[in-house]
Each structure stands twice: as structure tokens, then as C-alpha cells.
Design an enzyme around this catalytic site. Structure first.
Site, PDB file in Angstrom:
ATOM      1  N   CYS A  63      78.501 -15.279 -11.819  1.00 43.47           N
ATOM      2  CA  CYS A  63      78.935 -16.188 -12.894  1.00 43.47           C
ATOM      3  C   CYS A  63      80.454 -16.144 -13.094  1.00 43.47           C
ATOM      4  O   CYS A  63      81.019 -15.075 -13.328  1.00 43.47           O
ATOM      5  CB  CYS A  63      78.224 -15.775 -14.176  1.00 43.47           C
ATOM      6  SG  CYS A  63      78.873 -16.577 -15.653  1.00 43.47           S
ATOM      7  N   TYR A 195      80.970 -27.745 -12.729  1.00 44.33           N
ATOM      8  CA  TYR A 195      79.593 -27.824 -13.251  1.00 44.33           C
ATOM      9  C   TYR A 195      79.229 -29.251 -13.620  1.00 44.33           C
ATOM     10  O   TYR A 195      78.098 -29.690 -13.418  1.00 44.33           O
ATOM     11  CB  TYR A 195      79.426 -26.904 -14.478  1.00 44.33           C
ATOM     12  CG  TYR A 195      79.251 -25.450 -14.088  1.00 44.33           C
ATOM     13  CD1 TYR A 195      77.979 -24.924 -13.883  1.00 44.33           C
ATOM     14  CD2 TYR A 195      80.343 -24.621 -13.896  1.00 44.33           C
ATOM     15  CE1 TYR A 195      77.802 -23.599 -13.504  1.00 44.33           C
ATOM     16  CE2 TYR A 195      80.190 -23.300 -13.519  1.00 44.33           C
ATOM     17  CZ  TYR A 195      78.912 -22.790 -13.323  1.00 44.33           C
ATOM     18  OH  TYR A 195      78.743 -21.485 -12.940  1.00 44.33           O
TER      19      TYR A 195
END
Ligand code: GSH
Length: 324
Positions: A63, A195
Site C-alpha cells: 500500500c 487509483y
């Protein structure tokens, strides 16, 4: 992938129907601050004093948001003071899990739980919302201090200086306005921009994210031809926030999130800058290539249902960067 609703786990994907195919990131829910003396910080409650051994950080090596906190833990000499657990790279129907693997997934070092959502319900039994990493946990009060990486790195930047004696400052007072301005553009178009490309469920939403992403990368390429770091000669949090996206770009965003117009390796200055940051002492140890690749290609059934990992060449982050 899923979320908690009134403390109950539900296996649901992001809702993009109500936003014309656009991915909208929700705000983090736990926003307390660790401070040197436990006084309340910018938001949240008081009572979270900087003490060695009191706090625990749950991260994913995959992440980019959690990666920021790992870098600050390293650069600020906090490894002996803040313990960590690393989740398994595959985020499946129960979300982040504490299965272990050979490449660094540690399990839950505090309670031996199975899933990260159990950490959230331990802090708030009726929590509703996404279950994200990083999670900064207070072992003393048995609760989540913060699950917002941009704030965790600012706590790490200074709150523990009296404990560690490490006064390196990546959020210097004199540069704060300029850092905020550059962060805002990079967050919207690059960190979150990749994203928005990857999770878009309409062509229009993808197009609206893709163009600003590459506009910003073009701008950065010119800027880094003249400047060693984003803010000139000073290495600041703005660089670390950008770095965690750049280091993932050619491995995953370029293919999996369809950010395919160019690779970072196609931009000489950006690519050398990425290598220079990677080679700052301690940083390479925070980059988990196996978890990065495994996580993205395995965890998004709507994007890659058959979990096929394309042929990838890991960029040579350790190659000489020539940036002084
Ligand atoms: N605003 C948060 C975002 C963190 C975040 O979105 N983390 C991702 C992993 S890269 C996550 O855990 N996603 C799970 C989900 O959205 O359900 C931060 O910066 O700390």
C-alpha cells in the site's frame, strides 16, 4: 474487498454507480494525534503522548499510503519505539488478513487476530466504513489513534523527537505553504490519480483522471530537471509522498490501472529522482516488491478476475542516479 457496517463485515466492492463511474476515496475515520506531552493535536482527543513501546503500526507493504508511514518510521529512527505488523498481500473477501507468508507478512503481532477488520471493531464495536491500512494503534488505551497516513507521517516527523533525539525535519515551518500546494496537486492527480484511472468504471471517468495524471508527470519531469527535490534543495514529506507512487508505477499502475501512456522509466529526471530517493539510507528496506506485485494483481477481481500477472521486469532502483 469489503467494509464494516455497524461492526459487521460485508463483502462489497466500491460503489461507483452513484458517481458516473468515478472512484471517490472516503475520508479516514480515526483522526487523533500523538503529541510530545499528550495534549490534543489538530483533531481528535488528548491522551496520546509520545512514549517508546506504546504504539503499534499495522501496514501493508503493497500500500502506497502505508508505505509513507514505514519510510517515516525508518528515517526518524522509530523502529525500536514503534512495533509493526505486516498484513498479507492478498486483500480478498475478508479484506486485509493476518495470514503469514515468506516475504514479510507477519501476522497480527499484538492479538493474533485473523483480519484487519477485527482491529477496527476492537477499537469501535459498531464501526461503519472501510477497513484501510495504515492503522496506528495505541497498546495502552487499546484503540486506533489514526488511520490517516498524511497525519501519521506528521506525527512521526516530530512528536517523538524527545524520545529519539532525531530532529530530521521533513515538514519545515518555512516551507509548509509550498509543500501543501505541491501535495495537493500530487495527491489529486498522481497518488490518488492512479487509483482514479484503475477503479474507473466508465470511459469518461478514466479519461478525466488519465490526462491530469500525465500532465502532472510531464510537469514534474521539467521541474526535476531544475530542482533536486520538489521543494528545491530540501528533501521534504512532499518527496516521500510522491515516491511511494513512483516506485509502484511501472510494476503495477502502468499495466493494472491502465496508466499506460508512459512508464516512469521513460522520464529521465523522474526516474533518476525515484532511484535517488530509493537509495536514501534505509528506504530500500521499506520497498516490498513481492507484496506490491502480489497485492494489486490478486486483489481486484473487477479489474483482473483471473489474477494473471503480466511479464514484468523489476526496475533497477539501485542503479546509479547521478543526482548528486
Ligand atoms: N486516507 C488513507 C487511505 C488508505 C487506503 O486507502 N489504504 C488502502 C490500501 S492501499 C486500503 O486499505 N484499502 C482498503 C479499502 O479501501 O477497503 C490514508 O492515506 O491512510
Amino acid at each position: 474487498m469489503g467494509m464494516l457496517v455497524d461492526g459487521i463485515w460485508q463483502d462489497v466492492w466500491y460503489d461507483t454507480k452513484s458517481t458516473g463511474g468515478r472512484f471517490e476515496r472516503s475520508n479516514a475515520a480515526f483522526r487523533n494525534w500523538i503529541t510530545p506531552d499528550g495534549r490534543a493535536g489538530l483533531t481528535g482527543r488528548d491522551g496520546f503522548a509520545a512514549e517508546s513501546g506504546r504504539y503499534h503500526l499495522y501496514v501493508s507493504l503493497a500500500c502506497p499510503w502505508a508505505h509513507r508511514t514505514l519510510i517515516f518510521r525508518k528515517l526518524k529512527g522509530l523502529e525500536d519505539h514503534i512495533s509493526i505488523s505486516v498484513v498479507h498481500p492478498e486483500m480478498l473477501d475478508q479484506g486485509w488478513s493476518f495470514l503469514t507468508d515468506d516475504h514479510g507478512a507477519t501476522g497480527d503481532g499484538l492479538y493474533g487476530l485473523d483480519y484487519a477488520h477485527q482491529i477496527y471493531t476492537r477499537a469501535k464495536s459498531d464501526y461503519s466504513g472501510r477497513v484501510t491500512v495504515p492503522i496506528l494503534w495505541d497498546k495502552q488505551r487499546q484503540t486506533i489513534v489514526s488511520n490517516e497516513s498524511s497525519e501519521i507521517i506528521r506525527m512521526f516527523n516530530s512528536a517523538f523527537d524527545g524520545v529519539t533525539g532525531n530532529t530530521a525535519d521533513f515538514w519545515p515551518e518555512a516551507l509548509r505553504d509550498r509543500i501543501e500546494a505541491v501535495n495537493a496537486r500530487i495527491y489529486d492527480t498522481v497518488n490518488n490519480g492512479v487509483y482514479k484511472c484503475g477503479f474507473a468504471t466508465s470511459q469518461a471517468a478514466y479519461d478525466a483522471a488519465e490526462a491530469p495524471l500525465f500532465d502532472t508527470l510531464d510537469w514534474l519531469e521539467g521541474h526535476l530537471a531544475q530542482n533536486r527535490y520538489l521543494l528545491g534543495d530540501s528533501l521534504t514529506e512532499a518527496d516521500w509522498r510522491l515516491f511511494t507512487t513512483l516506485v509502484r508505477f511501472d510494476l503495477v499502475y502502468n499495466h493494472h490501472f491502465k496508466c499506460s501512456r508512459a512508464r516512469i522509466a521513460d522520464y529521465p529526471n523522474l526516474w533518476a529522482y525515484t532511484r535517488a530517493l530509493y537509495q536514501v539510507p534505509g528506504v530500500a528496506e521499506t520497498v516490498g516488491v513481492e507484496h506490491i506485485v502480489r497485492h494489486y494483481y490478486y486483489s481486484h477481481p473487477t479489474i483482473n478476475p483471473n489474477r494473471i500477472v503480466p511479464m514484468l521486469t523489476t526496475p533497477d532502483f539501485a542503479a546509479p542516479h547521478g543526482r548528486g
